[in-house]
Motif scaffolding. Structure first.
Motif, mmCIF file in Angstrom:
data_model
loop_
_atom_site.group_PDB
_atom_site.id
_atom_site.type_symbol
_atom_site.label_atom_id
_atom_site.label_comp_id
_atom_site.label_asym_id
_atom_site.label_seq_id
_atom_site.Cartn_x
_atom_site.Cartn_y
_atom_site.Cartn_z
ATOM 1 N N ARG A 82 46.276 8.262 38.854
ATOM 2 C CA ARG A 82 45.230 7.858 37.910
ATOM 3 C C ARG A 82 44.608 6.500 38.257
ATOM 4 N N ALA A 123 42.080 7.208 40.885
ATOM 5 C CA ALA A 123 40.943 7.900 40.278
ATOM 6 C C ALA A 123 40.027 6.916 39.563
ATOM 7 N N HIS A 152 37.504 5.205 41.924
ATOM 8 C CA HIS A 152 36.432 6.008 42.508
ATOM 9 C C HIS A 152 35.068 5.443 42.101
ATOM 10 N N PRO A 172 48.177 11.309 44.109
ATOM 11 C CA PRO A 172 48.550 12.453 43.276
ATOM 12 C C PRO A 172 49.503 13.386 44.015
ATOM 13 N N PRO A 188 45.974 14.310 37.595
ATOM 14 C CA PRO A 188 45.037 14.775 38.619
ATOM 15 C C PRO A 188 45.768 15.503 39.746
ATOM 16 N N ARG A 189 45.117 16.489 40.323
ATOM 17 C CA ARG A 189 45.694 17.249 41.419
ATOM 18 C C ARG A 189 45.262 16.654 42.764
ATOM 19 N N ASP A 212 43.805 17.958 45.191
ATOM 20 C CA ASP A 212 42.498 18.437 45.659
ATOM 21 C C ASP A 212 41.334 17.922 44.805
ATOM 22 N N ASP A 213 41.620 17.019 43.885
ATOM 23 C CA ASP A 213 40.563 16.394 43.088
ATOM 24 C C ASP A 213 39.612 15.656 44.041
ATOM 25 N N ARG A 235 37.853 13.141 43.819
ATOM 26 C CA ARG A 235 37.905 11.678 43.758
ATOM 27 C C ARG A 235 38.857 11.090 44.796
#
Length: 424
Positions: free
Chosen positions: A167, A170, A173, A200, A235-236, A238-239, A241
């Motif tokens: 996070r 993220a 970003h 992540p 978040p995964r 493959d996100d 961001r």
């Protein structure tokens, strides 16, 4: 060779030196950005990593990292905040808030360098919406008492946080985030170090719930309600961001064990590495290591004397009482019981960050006379082990190992020296 304690201390020092932040960071520097460079970080080695980064980064930089009380280092451009470990406190809560604030408003031209090491999970409390610092403290205390492996602990932690589980990255970003990670995790998955604030992983809240059930953890109702809701989802990988981000493992237990083995051989002692990722209940792992040491000492197998047996990883302790100790001292007390009366065996078990548990020792020394010396000092080794009171036992005989904070954290080091002379 010098006396066994001095020899084992030199082995510990070699392992720590192999994870020296200045040397390891220099070889993993990212490309300079068009825009700003912001350094963030958390962990028991993060302040030393920040100081090392300042020395080798010849462009403007500012930032903020959080480390354990007493683990700070002098930096000119990067602010160091100290907070509590292993149980979070308000200073850590404020540090988390400021770290999230630090990465706001960045652009694609900016670079964020994340300096991550073990201990960051406790140093970065940032409760999810509807939860409090008290909730996060309760979670942490339950995890520490559960006996769960570190991977399971950190999967749970990231599902009650607004900063863990990727996070923090993220939030930065669209800036590029480069994570420089010192691993204290068996298997060296960087996403699990410090519960992965900038990295992540695939661990889900279903995984978290499964671990809570498997280890019989009693968490606050508010925490359980949160983890059971989609709001807890992290978040995964493959996100989008995270698409341009980089992750570099700068130091690990495996590299440090190899350095320890090389130092032993430089001093004329053959060394063998059992594994760099041993997990399990500390007292049980200690018993297994004791059995191996006895076999070598009395039967010269599976290794020929003299030999240094090395292992790394992170054991766990299931709290049965409220004694003083840590996983290394508990391992070693069980080991000492297992080699009681056997000559020619000397061992050191220590955390490479310099602290084992909540006291100021990294671990302790033991040999075949340890249990008898404890008895003479009024400490029953088996009773002390049953009461999770290993620190008190080793303190009674003056065998605590206290190197002070080392500035790094690549998990536990167990070094067992077996000399030529040994009688059962």
């Amino acid at each position: 060779m010098t006396d066994p304690k001095s020899f084992l201390t030199s082995i510990f020092n070699a392992a720590v030196a192999a994870a020296d932040p200045e040397r390891t960071i220099r070889s993993h520097l990212p490309a300079k950005p068009k825009g700003r460079t912001i350094v963030i970080g958390a962990g028991k080695g993060s302040a030393q990593m920040a100081a090392a980064f300042e020395k080798v980064w010849d462009s403007p930089v500012d930032g903020l990292v959080v480390t354990r009380y007493g683990y700070g280092a002098r930096c000119e451009r990067i602010e160091i905040i100290e907070a509590a470990h292993p149980v979070p406190d308000a200073a850590g809560l404020e540090a988390s808030r400021r770290l999230l604030e630090k990465v706001q408003g960045l652009t694609a031209d900016d670079l964020v360098v994340a300096l991550i090491s073990g201990g960051g999970s406790a140093l970065l409390p940032s409760p999810a919406a509807g939860l409090t610092l008290a909730d996060e403290i309760a979670v942490n205390e339950a995890l520490l008492a559960s006996g769960a492996p570190i991977a399971a602990m950190n999967t749970i932690r990231k599902h009650v946080s607004t900063i863990k589980g990727g996070r923090l990255a993220a939030a930065a970003h669209p800036a590029r985030v480069v994570s420089l990670v010192v691993s204290d995790i068996p298997g060296d998955n960087p996403a699990l170090v410090a519960s992965g604030p900038t990295i992540p992983d695939t661990g889900s809240r279903e995984d978290a719930l499964a671990s809570i059930a498997a280890y019989g953890m009693k968490l606050p109702a508010s925490v359980m309600a949160h983890i059971q809701s989609p709001a807890a989802d992290a978040p995964r990988p493959d996100d989008p961001r995270f698409a341009g981000n980089e992750v570099h493992l700068t130091a690990s237990a495996g590299v440090s064990l190899e350095a320890a083995a090389a130092e032993a051989e430089r001093q004329g002692i053959e060394a063998v590495i059992l594994s760099d990722s041993i997990e399990g209940e500390a007292r049980e792992v200690g018993g297994v290591h004791a059995a191996i040491a006895r076999e070598v000492a009395t039967r010269n197998r599976p290794f020929a004397k003299p030999v240094l047996i090395l292992s790394g990883g992170e054991t766990t302790v299931t709290l049965r009482a409220k004694g003083k100790g840590g996983r290394n001292s508990e391992f070693l007390l069980a080991f000492a019981i297992g080699i009681d009366g056997v000559n020619g065996i000397h061992a050191l078990a220590a955390d490479t960050d310099g602290i084992d548990g909540s006291e100021n020792n990294a671990g302790a020394f033991a040999d075949g006379s340890t249990v008898a010396r404890m008895r003479a000092a009024g400490a029953d080794a088996k009773a002390m082990l049953a009461g999770n009171n290993a620190w008190t036992a080793f303190n009674a005989v003056g065998d605590l190992f206290v190197p002070g904070p080392t500035g790094t954290n690549v998990n536990d080091l167990r070094a067992i020296l077996i000399n030529q002379i040994a009688k059962a």
